[in-house]
Scaffold this motif. Structure first.
Motif, PDB file in Angstrom:
ATOM      1  N   LEU A 119      -4.737  -3.325  -3.146  1.00 36.75           N
ATOM      2  CA  LEU A 119      -5.321  -3.234  -1.816  1.00 36.75           C
ATOM      3  C   LEU A 119      -6.321  -4.353  -1.563  1.00 36.75           C
ATOM      4  CD1 LEU A 119      -5.275  -1.638   0.780  1.00 36.75           C
ATOM      5  CD2 LEU A 119      -7.061  -0.156  -0.142  1.00 36.75           C
ATOM      6  N   TYR A 161       0.463   4.206  -2.855  1.00 37.63           N
ATOM      7  CA  TYR A 161       0.137   5.592  -2.559  1.00 37.63           C
ATOM      8  C   TYR A 161       1.346   6.510  -2.631  1.00 37.63           C
ATOM      9  CZ  TYR A 161      -4.693   4.716  -1.948  1.00 37.63           C
ATOM     10  OH  TYR A 161      -5.996   4.402  -2.213  1.00 37.63           O
ATOM     11  N   SER A 219       0.818  -1.203   0.000  1.00 40.00           N
ATOM     12  CA  SER A 219       0.000   0.000   0.000  1.00 40.00           C
ATOM     13  C   SER A 219       0.854   1.255   0.000  1.00 40.00           C
ATOM     14  CB  SER A 219      -0.924   0.000   1.230  1.00 40.00           C
ATOM     15  OG  SER A 219      -1.812  -1.091   1.174  1.00 40.00           O
ATOM     16  N   THR A 228      -0.794   3.260   3.202  1.00 42.04           N
ATOM     17  CA  THR A 228      -1.158   4.284   2.223  1.00 42.04           C
ATOM     18  C   THR A 228      -0.745   5.659   2.698  1.00 42.04           C
ATOM     19  OG1 THR A 228      -3.397   4.730   3.075  1.00 42.04           O
ATOM     20  CG2 THR A 228      -3.162   2.892   1.550  1.00 42.04           C
TER      21      THR A 228
END
Length: 450
Positions: free
Chosen positions: A141, A33, A29, A168
């Motif tokens: 995810l 991100y 993650s 994230t």
């Protein structure tokens, strides 16, 4: 051919694998991100000048933010393909593939030629890479949180699943932090010429770390049990629509809560820093805002995840988006006044606290809503359709409230609140799942007992 169901050496081994799965989800993650935030920042800060220099400032900004949104066009397709793959062949395999493809595309953006060098080929290549990248991240995810939830003990699923969402925020911090010294120390011409490329090239480091960690995580027993009993569906994507279409509709609507991050990180950056809007907040100053808000988020996400295991997922899913949407009016007004202190304070409260109630909880909530045999597919489709719709909001915001228009905070704040309210209403009409069993033999996930 799937691996045999692994033998456990007791509680300690189970706990160790739960932690490995959480670490794997965290790193994956973070990579997703990191890419998300550096592209969002670059699309607002430099892409209008680098890839669309012949357009008027307003048109260049709209076009640049649209390339950010284009990445989400391919995500529903990626969700269908990679979600299907993850439910048929395993969570681990789809996660490794997604990470490799996503990382290669991120690196490639960093070496793209500019409009001045190759003309229209430059934005065409940018869009092509963004489409491939969107396809790749669609399964990240969903697969990661499925692996975490299926490895975790029932009473700690919310806590462990929250680590994928904590990743994230960490990725967003690393991305924003990578731009801060570049935008602050480099002359503007050097930053536009080559400085913006460095964060994209650094993604190689995260890819290597992620692959090493994911190689140490075993496939989940619940999935291997499905394959051993030959209950894995030939076409999970068809099965999930046939059995769980109401859940998909609700989950898509709940995914509209991402409008909060989009308003703060994407449109907020353009509104604060692009000369056409006239706010003239310095880029290096504004880039600190998501860093500070995400530092707060990193601390709070596992706390919210743990609390959701005790009081349920729905309270956070309802209250978080709605309250953050209400605050969007004040936040955008603070930006319009170039009030740095108030802008930072509201960003922390809106994005770092209230939105994180939803963000910390939705992964476990979505995973628990779908049965094992279609879990990755259902999650991926729901999440990525919602993200596709939300991703084009920055361009829509720029169209309805272009530079020079009046009442930008009121107009954009109203849009943000309406979209966030849809998310909260969908959560209100969804069943509570905390404490329920992870099942595979029912069309809807077994809810928690009242």
């Amino acid at each position: 051919m799937h691996d045999a169901v692994p033998k456990r050496d007791g509680h300690a081994n189970t706990r160790s694998m739960s932690r490995r799965a959480a670490a794997s989800g965290w790193v994956g993650s973070a990579l997703e991100y990191f890419d998300f935030t550096i592209y969002a920042s670059a699309a607002a800060l430099v892409f209008p000048q680098v890839f669309f220099p012949d357009e008027s400032p307003a048109i260049a900004l709209i076009a640049s933010l649209a390339t950010y949104g284009v990445g989400y066009v391919a995500r529903p397709l990626g969700a269908f393909v990679l979600g299907n793959f993850g439910d048929k062949h395993g969570r681990k395999k789809v996660l490794v593939f997604a990470m490799l493809l996503m990382g290669v595309c991120t690196f490639a953006v960093g070496i793209l030629p500019t409009y001045a060098q190759v003309g229209m080929l430059a934005p065409i290549l940018l869009v092509a890479l963004r489409l491939i990248q969107g396809f790749a991240v669609a399964g990240e995810l969903g697969g990661a949180s499925a692996m975490i939830v299926e490895h975790a003990p029932r009473e700690k699923r919310g806590f462990y699943a929250s680590f994928s969402l904590q990743g994230t925020q960490a990725g967003s911090i690393l991305a924003s932090a990578s731009f801060i010294p570049l935008a602050g120390l480099l002359p503007s011409d050097a930053f536009e010429a080559w400085g913006w490329r460095i964060p994209f090239l650094l993604s190689v480091v995260v890819i290597i770390a992620g692959l090493v960690i994911r190689s140490r995580v075993a496939e989940t027993e619940v999935f291997l049990t499905e394959t051993a009993q030959q209950r894995v569906m030939r076409a999970p994507v068809l099965q999930v629509f046939r059995e769980n279409w109401r859940t998909i509709v609700r989950a898509v609507c709940m995914g509209f809560a991402n409008v909060i991050g989009t308003t703060v990180v994407v449109f907020g950056t353009a509104y604060a820093t692009q000369p056409a809007y006239g706010v003239n907040m310095s880029a290096s100053t504004y880039l600190w805002i998501p860093v500070i808000a995400n530092l707060v988020a990193i601390a709070l996400i596992p706390v919210f995840g743990r609390i959701s295991d005790r009081i349920g997922r729905r309270p956070f899913m309802i209250f978080g988006p709605l309250s953050a949407g209400v605050l969007s009016f004040a936040y955008l007004w603070a930006v319009s006044q170039n009030n740095v202190v108030l802008t930072v304070a509201l960003a922390i409260l809106m994005f770092g606290v209230l939105y994180q109630m939803w963000n910390a909880t939705f992964a476990s909530f979505f995973q628990e809503l779908f049965p094992t045999r279609t879990r990755v597919t259902g999650f991926a489709i729901s999440q990525n359709i919602a993200l596709l719709l939300v991703a084009f909001l920055p361009s829509l915001f720029t169209l309805v409230a272009p530079p020079g228009s009046a009442s930008i905070p009121l107009v954009i704040g109203g849009f943000t609140l309406v979209v966030a309210a849809i998310s909260s209403i969908a959560a209100f009409f969804s069943p509570e799942t905390a404490g329920g069993r992870i099942t595979s033999d029912t069309t809807e996930q077994e809810p928690a007992q009242a």
